[in-house]
Design a protein around this motif. Structure first.
Motif, PDB file in Angstrom:
ATOM      1  N   GLY A 136      -3.302 118.315 -32.398  1.00  0.00           N
ATOM      2  CA  GLY A 136      -4.304 117.260 -32.445  1.00  0.00           C
ATOM      3  C   GLY A 136      -5.230 117.209 -31.250  1.00  0.00           C
ATOM      4  O   GLY A 136      -6.134 116.365 -31.204  1.00  0.00           O
ATOM      5  N   SER A 137      -5.040 118.092 -30.296  1.00  0.00           N
ATOM      6  CA  SER A 137      -5.868 118.058 -29.087  1.00  0.00           C
ATOM      7  C   SER A 137      -7.235 118.683 -29.355  1.00  0.00           C
ATOM      8  O   SER A 137      -7.389 119.526 -30.252  1.00  0.00           O
ATOM      9  CB  SER A 137      -5.175 118.805 -27.954  1.00  0.00           C
ATOM     10  N   PRO A 138      -8.253 118.305 -28.568  1.00  0.00           N
ATOM     11  CA  PRO A 138      -9.596 118.887 -28.762  1.00  0.00           C
ATOM     12  C   PRO A 138      -9.612 120.408 -28.647  1.00  0.00           C
ATOM     13  O   PRO A 138     -10.411 121.067 -29.305  1.00  0.00           O
ATOM     14  CB  PRO A 138     -10.418 118.225 -27.656  1.00  0.00           C
ATOM     15  N   THR A 178      -0.139 130.911 -40.217  1.00  0.00           N
ATOM     16  CA  THR A 178       0.992 131.223 -39.338  1.00  0.00           C
ATOM     17  C   THR A 178       1.382 129.955 -38.582  1.00  0.00           C
ATOM     18  O   THR A 178       0.510 129.233 -38.081  1.00  0.00           O
ATOM     19  CB  THR A 178       0.646 132.348 -38.359  1.00  0.00           C
ATOM     20  N   ARG A 179       2.680 129.691 -38.492  1.00  0.00           N
ATOM     21  CA  ARG A 179       3.205 128.496 -37.819  1.00  0.00           C
ATOM     22  C   ARG A 179       3.456 128.806 -36.355  1.00  0.00           C
ATOM     23  O   ARG A 179       4.038 129.844 -36.016  1.00  0.00           O
ATOM     24  CB  ARG A 179       4.493 128.044 -38.501  1.00  0.00           C
ATOM     25  N   PHE A 211      -6.440 124.534 -37.222  1.00  0.00           N
ATOM     26  CA  PHE A 211      -5.046 124.119 -37.144  1.00  0.00           C
ATOM     27  C   PHE A 211      -4.807 122.971 -38.127  1.00  0.00           C
ATOM     28  O   PHE A 211      -5.609 122.044 -38.237  1.00  0.00           O
ATOM     29  CB  PHE A 211      -4.711 123.650 -35.729  1.00  0.00           C
ATOM     30  N   ARG A 212      -3.687 123.033 -38.840  1.00  0.00           N
ATOM     31  CA  ARG A 212      -3.328 121.992 -39.782  1.00  0.00           C
ATOM     32  C   ARG A 212      -1.809 121.808 -39.781  1.00  0.00           C
ATOM     33  O   ARG A 212      -1.052 122.697 -39.364  1.00  0.00           O
ATOM     34  CB  ARG A 212      -3.780 122.364 -41.211  1.00  0.00           C
ATOM     35  N   SER A 213      -1.375 120.670 -40.309  1.00  0.00           N
ATOM     36  CA  SER A 213       0.055 120.416 -40.482  1.00  0.00           C
ATOM     37  C   SER A 213       0.544 121.080 -41.758  1.00  0.00           C
ATOM     38  O   SER A 213      -0.223 121.247 -42.723  1.00  0.00           O
ATOM     39  CB  SER A 213       0.319 118.906 -40.565  1.00  0.00           C
ATOM     40  N   GLY A 214       1.805 121.425 -41.783  1.00  0.00           N
ATOM     41  CA  GLY A 214       2.392 122.017 -42.971  1.00  0.00           C
ATOM     42  C   GLY A 214       2.729 120.961 -44.025  1.00  0.00           C
ATOM     43  O   GLY A 214       2.479 119.761 -43.849  1.00  0.00           O
ATOM     44  N   ARG A 215       3.322 121.416 -45.126  1.00  0.00           N
ATOM     45  CA  ARG A 215       3.703 120.528 -46.235  1.00  0.00           C
ATOM     46  C   ARG A 215       5.207 120.658 -46.473  1.00  0.00           C
ATOM     47  O   ARG A 215       5.790 121.716 -46.208  1.00  0.00           O
ATOM     48  CB  ARG A 215       2.947 120.903 -47.509  1.00  0.00           C
ATOM     49  N   GLY A 239       4.983 123.473 -34.437  1.00  0.00           N
ATOM     50  CA  GLY A 239       4.963 123.033 -35.822  1.00  0.00           C
ATOM     51  C   GLY A 239       3.622 123.099 -36.516  1.00  0.00           C
ATOM     52  O   GLY A 239       3.561 123.053 -37.746  1.00  0.00           O
ATOM     53  N   ASP A 240       2.515 123.184 -35.764  1.00  0.00           N
ATOM     54  CA  ASP A 240       1.195 123.335 -36.377  1.00  0.00           C
ATOM     55  C   ASP A 240       1.064 124.720 -37.011  1.00  0.00           C
ATOM     56  O   ASP A 240       1.739 125.676 -36.620  1.00  0.00           O
ATOM     57  CB  ASP A 240       0.104 123.167 -35.312  1.00  0.00           C
TER      58      ASP A 240
END
Length: 523
Positions: free
Chosen positions: A121-123, A158-159, A130-134, A163-164
């Motif tokens: 979530g950082s700038p 790629t993780r 970058f995104r969160s997984g499901r 966790g991102d």
């Protein structure tokens, strides 16, 4: 008469830098090696050379993973070497185009290293995707943010340890930029100016349609893996980028240009990139994919010309490249007649050079080099090979270094005794530049003759063409005083009217042999 920009009808020679000529004995081609061989390109008769990426890179994908867009990788030389190459190329009457890779960087790029060091979530992470997984099917299991595939095999996500997940449409070492971030736009505008100020004449834009992704990140759900105008490619926002790039190019004198690597689902979408305030050209790849077939050739040429006609742009023609099987090998399929690929390759060149627009040649095709299909597994370096666990051979077979002289590896590519980065076949002694230069029947001699004749005819040829009646196994077309006849069948056919100027194999009187092309003049 209105002056025609140089690129509209140019013959451009693609230099795969790592495989062209090695000057320092490290087994890899370099900029000084290219400088030392510019005479070959001048004598061949091309108008320009296009360099694949030579920037600082770990070479996870042959240099298309860039760690520094403003410097030369030490394996390939220095910025001073580049400046000298530009100067020498121009002194030889050659324009110089460089690759630019805006869709993704290397994972060694300072921005990506900064992103990895920053928390989710950082700038610092917002310059990439970058995104969160499901949630997965089992408790504690996590799935990628979407089901998008990588073009090189496996998932496109790629993780990382925290966790991102990050997006990479190609290798995991090639994270995709977030083109909605102003830093990314500004950076590439400055990169363009950096190389334009050093004298480059144009840019080939890698993955030109892929910069923006659908912000909703929808799953494909079993739809086509490569939706060319779907969530991963062909987003409308990309056109604002190229409008700005066109403004930058227009600030410089000398007809600076840009050609995009654009795959689309149709002619209407392709034409969008060629609007008067966007790109000058886009690659049209269908001829590179077409089999040896009169019907296929006619269909491809008709569609390609129709696609660019509304824009006023000129078509582009390609038979081989660093991403495809060499056409002399492709033309051997499905038959196994010895040497048929070479014969058809000469005929295809005459068709290519007779068509309106510009032609892009790939290094080594002027020598008739075949695809190297028997590379040892341990020598292969293409990420396609590694990411598919060997199920797909990848592109190393068309990237084997050029043979310049001598009777054994490295055939003058590197100093004697140096092993090149990819092994070279034992049987290439007769295919070297040195061996072919003194053989009037060689592929090299034919390329030189055809390119010289095209240059002499060029000013008299209109930008349009017309199809002529021909047997089903052949294509005949005319551009002003030039008629081109290509017989894709096995049996001889009668030539169309005209005086023969050049043929790919000797004629049988007024008959055109099978697998042969001819240029004729009506003057």
């Amino acid at each position: 008469m209105t002056r025609i920009p140089w690129w509209r009808d140019a013959v451009v020679y693609e230099v795969y830098v790592r495989s062209f000529a090695d000057s320092d004995g490290n087994g890899e081609g370099d900029l000084q090696g290219i400088r030392s061989r510019l005479g070959h390109l001048r004598d061949l008769g091309v108008d320009a050379l296009w360099l694949t990426p030579f920037y600082t890179s770990p070479l996870a994908d042959g240099g298309y993973d860039v760690a520094d867009y403003r410097d030369v990788d030490p394996r390939f030389g220095t910025l001073g070497d580049f400046d000298a190459l530009v100067e020498d190329a121009h002194a030889h009457g050659l324009r110089l185009i460089v690759d630019i890779v805006p869709n993704h960087s290397s994972d060694r790029h300072p921005w990506f290293q900064e992103a990895l060091a920053a928390p989710p979530g950082s700038p610092a992470r917002s310059r990439y995707m970058f995104r969160s997984g499901r949630p997965g099917e089992r408790p504690g299991e996590e799935r990628p943010p979407t089901d998008w595939p990588s073009a090189f095999g496996g998932p496109a996500w790629t993780r990382v340890d925290d966790g991102d997940w990050y997006l990479h449409l190609y290798a995991r070492e090639q994270p995709d930029f977030n083109w909605r971030h102003p830093d990314v736009r500004r950076e590439f505008e400055e990169v363009l100016r950096f190389w334009l100020d050093r004298g480059v004449d144009g840019f080939r834009i890698d993955v030109a349609a892929g910069l923006f992704k659908d912000e909703t990140f929808p799953d494909l759900d079993g739809r086509a893996r490569r939706l060319l105008n779907g969530p991963m490619y062909g987003r409308p926002e990309v056109h604002d980028v190229y409008r700005k790039w066109r403004q930058i190019l227009d600030e410089y004198d000398g007809d600076r240009m840009a050609i995009g690597e654009v795959w689309t689902d149709g002619a209407e979408d392709l034409a969008l990139y060629l609007r008067p305030d966007e790109l000058h050209q886009v690659f049209q790849f269908d001829l590179q994919l077409a089999p040896w077939s009169a019907t296929a050739f006619r269909d491809v040429v008709t569609a390609a010309i129709k696609a660019v006609a509304p824009t006023g742009a000129a078509p582009t023609w390609v038979l081989s490249s660093h991403d495809s099987i060499r056409h002399v090998t492709r033309y051997e399929q499905p038959e196994s007649i010895p040497g048929i690929g070479q014969v058809r390759g000469k005929a295809a060149l005459l068709m290519l050079l007779a068509l309106p627009g510009s032609a892009y040649l790939y290094q080594g095709e002027e020598l008739g080099l075949p695809e190297v299909t028997d590379l040892p597994d341990e020598a292969r370096q293409d990420p396609i090979w590694t990411r598919t666990n060997g199920r797909r051979a990848g592109r190393d077979g068309c990237r084997v270094p050029l043979p310049w002289s001598g009777i054994a590896e490295p055939y003058g590519f590197s100093p004697d005794g140096v092993r090149p980065w990819l092994p070279m076949p034992d049987g290439w002694a007769s295919m070297t530049v040195e061996a072919q230069a003194s053989d009037p029947s060689s592929m090299l001699a034919f390329y030189r003759e055809a390119l010289a004749l095209r240059r002499r005819l060029r000013d008299d040829l209109p930008e349009d063409m017309e199809w002529l009646d021909s047997p089903d196994t052949a294509v005949f077309f005319r551009r002003g005083p030039l008629t081109c006849a290509v017989n894709c069948g096995e049996s001889p056919i009668r030539l169309p009217p005209g005086r023969p100027l050049l043929t790919s194999t000797p004629l049988y009187g007024d008959l055109l042999p099978g697998n042969t092309a001819a240029w004729l003049t009506t003057r």
